[in-house]
Design an enzyme around this catalytic site. Structure first.
Site, PDB file in Angstrom:
ATOM      1  N   LYS A  92       1.078  -3.355  -2.433  1.00 33.99           N
ATOM      2  CA  LYS A  92       0.429  -2.844  -1.234  1.00 33.99           C
ATOM      3  C   LYS A  92       0.581  -3.804  -0.059  1.00 33.99           C
ATOM      4  O   LYS A  92       0.803  -3.384   1.079  1.00 33.99           O
ATOM      5  CB  LYS A  92      -1.058  -2.610  -1.523  1.00 33.99           C
ATOM      6  N   HIS A 120      -8.081   3.904 -10.679  1.00 35.51           N
ATOM      7  CA  HIS A 120      -8.263   2.770  -9.776  1.00 35.51           C
ATOM      8  C   HIS A 120      -9.540   2.004 -10.101  1.00 35.51           C
ATOM      9  O   HIS A 120      -9.691   0.827  -9.738  1.00 35.51           O
ATOM     10  CB  HIS A 120      -8.309   3.270  -8.326  1.00 35.51           C
ATOM     11  N   HIS A 161      -5.396  -9.233  -3.861  1.00 38.98           N
ATOM     12  CA  HIS A 161      -6.009  -9.074  -2.558  1.00 38.98           C
ATOM     13  C   HIS A 161      -5.476 -10.163  -1.643  1.00 38.98           C
ATOM     14  O   HIS A 161      -5.186 -11.282  -2.101  1.00 38.98           O
ATOM     15  CB  HIS A 161      -7.531  -9.183  -2.664  1.00 38.98           C
ATOM     16  N   ARG A 193      -3.128  -1.957  -9.613  1.00 37.45           N
ATOM     17  CA  ARG A 193      -3.258  -0.643  -8.972  1.00 37.45           C
ATOM     18  C   ARG A 193      -2.534   0.404  -9.813  1.00 37.45           C
ATOM     19  O   ARG A 193      -1.494   0.103 -10.415  1.00 37.45           O
ATOM     20  CB  ARG A 193      -2.693  -0.680  -7.553  1.00 37.45           C
ATOM     21  N   TYR A 196      -1.560 -16.556  -0.111  1.00 37.29           N
ATOM     22  CA  TYR A 196      -1.460 -17.246  -1.388  1.00 37.29           C
ATOM     23  C   TYR A 196      -0.073 -17.108  -2.003  1.00 37.29           C
ATOM     24  O   TYR A 196       0.606 -16.118  -1.832  1.00 37.29           O
ATOM     25  CB  TYR A 196      -2.514 -16.706  -2.363  1.00 37.29           C
TER      26      TYR A 196
END
Length: 411
Positions: A273, A336, A363, A246, A373
């Site tokens: 994030k 982005h 993600h 990002r 994860y």
């Protein structure tokens, strides 16, 4: 016998006129009113503690009445009987009040705003100022930031989003950044703004502009090599497609997070994030760029410092502004957009398993056991993927005939 002191009365206090020199009107037990040449009437308490003569101020008459002054004197005397210095108690209370004032949401938000506004465009700074003053401060500005809970912030977001969804998302971003600033500066331990998922409706989906065809990517990469602006910005431009993190993560990269020997960039969870720590394997091409810029910025905190000060990271608009100067429009590529470019092309051109790509994009996928994860998940495979991706981009940049990578057993 000690001289008997006639207690003060309100009439006597009001009748006291200033003189050329200050004088005292005693009330007994160490309490007196100091009358100054300017007409001020100030309550004072003389006392001894640990063998030393001391003076304690109670405020000015008539704001502090005679009754109030006597009550404060009696409270101070009670502390002295307990072996406590009332002057130190007063200092401690004042320090606590000052600390509370410096820890309000408004105080911390103003510190955050002052540190970033010079890197923002004028219009963005004006918008943030308005959102703070009109939408946020009237509700929680004077609250200690440590007292704020997620539910209160969500209520604000919903109220704003009901009239403007776009503004709601803007304020959500402000919350993320202000509370993160509070944790970075030691003002806050628990961050209530880490997860607003589902708090308000998502914005109308707009794909991040990005080229996904080799013929379109190649000239863009060559343009980066010929960029004639800031060398720091050029290095960020060249790294962005290689790392596809990002934009905020890239511009806030710190040298302390980068291990050039191990070829890894470790991003702490508070910068991510999703709030989870993240590992970015560094290809030989990425390492080369970092080693080059280290000569210029390696003595400071940030890999990509602000042009105005090495104590701040690069402006959030720097990469996008550079893209515009090179002639790339918003509907062609954004900072982005490198994420979308990598996600599509690594899957389609390099045939890498989607799970590896999603993990590298940070993600929030779920493992079979239902847990988020691990940051080291498939690290070997992701390291190979990042190197293959960098090699592939080098081929595109060089203009060589592009041969699709076949799926590998290790990936």
């Amino acid at each position: 016998m000690p001289k008997r002191i006639q207690p003060l009365t309100d009439m006597k206090i009001r009748a006291a006129k200033p003189k050329d020199k200050e004088f005292k009107l005693s009330d007994g037990l160490g309490l007196h009113l100091l009358v100054t040449p300017s007409g001020g009437k100030l309550w004072r308490l003389q006392y001894r503690f640990a063998g030393k003569q001391k003076l304690l101020s109670f405020g000015a008459y008539p704001t502090v009445s005679l009754t109030d002054a006597r009550k404060r004197r009696d409270d101070a005397k009670e502390l002295l009987e307990q072996g406590t210095d009332p002057g130190e108690v007063k200092k401690a209370k004042a320090a606590a009040v000052a600390a509370a004032a410096s820890n309000t949401f408004k105080a911390i938000a103003e510190d955050w705003y002052a540190g970033l506004k010079e890197d923002w465009s004028e219009s963005h700074a004006v918008h943030v100022r308005r959102w703070l003053d009109q939408r946020i401060y009237p509700v929680i500005g004077d609250r200690p930031i440590s007292s704020l809970e997620t539910v209160e912030l969500v209520q604000i977001l919903k109220a704003v989003a009901s009239s403007s969804l776009e503004t709601g998302h803007r304020i959500k971003t402000i919350f993320h950044q202000v509370f993160r600033h509070a944790t970075f500066t030691g003002k806050l331990k628990h961050n209530p703004a880490t997860d607003f998922k589902g708090a308000i409706k998502p914005k109308n989906p707009k794909g991040m502009a990005a080229p996904v065809e080799p013929k379109d990517v190649a000239p863009m990469l060559r343009a980066f090599e010929g960029f004639r602006g800031s060398y720091v910005v050029q290095c960020a431009l060249k790294l962005a497609p290689l790392l596809f993190c990002r934009p905020g993560e890239l511009r806030q990269m710190e040298w302390a997070e980068v291990d050039l020997d191990a070829a890894i960039w470790s991003i702490p969870g508070e910068k991510m994030k999703m709030g989870l720590p993240h590992l970015v394997p560094l290809s030989t091409q990425a390492l080369s760029i970092l080693k080059d810029i280290r000569v210029l910025t390696g003595h400071g905190q940030y890999v990509f410092p602000s042009a105005r000060s090495f104590t701040r990271c690069m402006s959030e608009n720097a990469v996008n502004a550079a893209l515009r100067r090179m002639g790339f429009e918003k509907d062609e590529i954004t900072g982005h957009g490198f994420r979308a470019m990598a996600r599509t092309m690594i899957r389609e051109q390099l045939h890498v398993e989607a799970e590896f790509i999603e993990i590298q994009l940070a993600h929030k996928t779920k493992a079979p056991n239902g847990t988020a994860y691990d940051r080291v998940a498939f690290l070997k495979e992701r390291r190979q993927m990042m190197q293959n991706w960098s090699d592939y981009l080098d081929q595109l940049k060089a203009g060589a005939k592009i041969v699709r990578f076949e799926a590998r057993a290790t990936m």
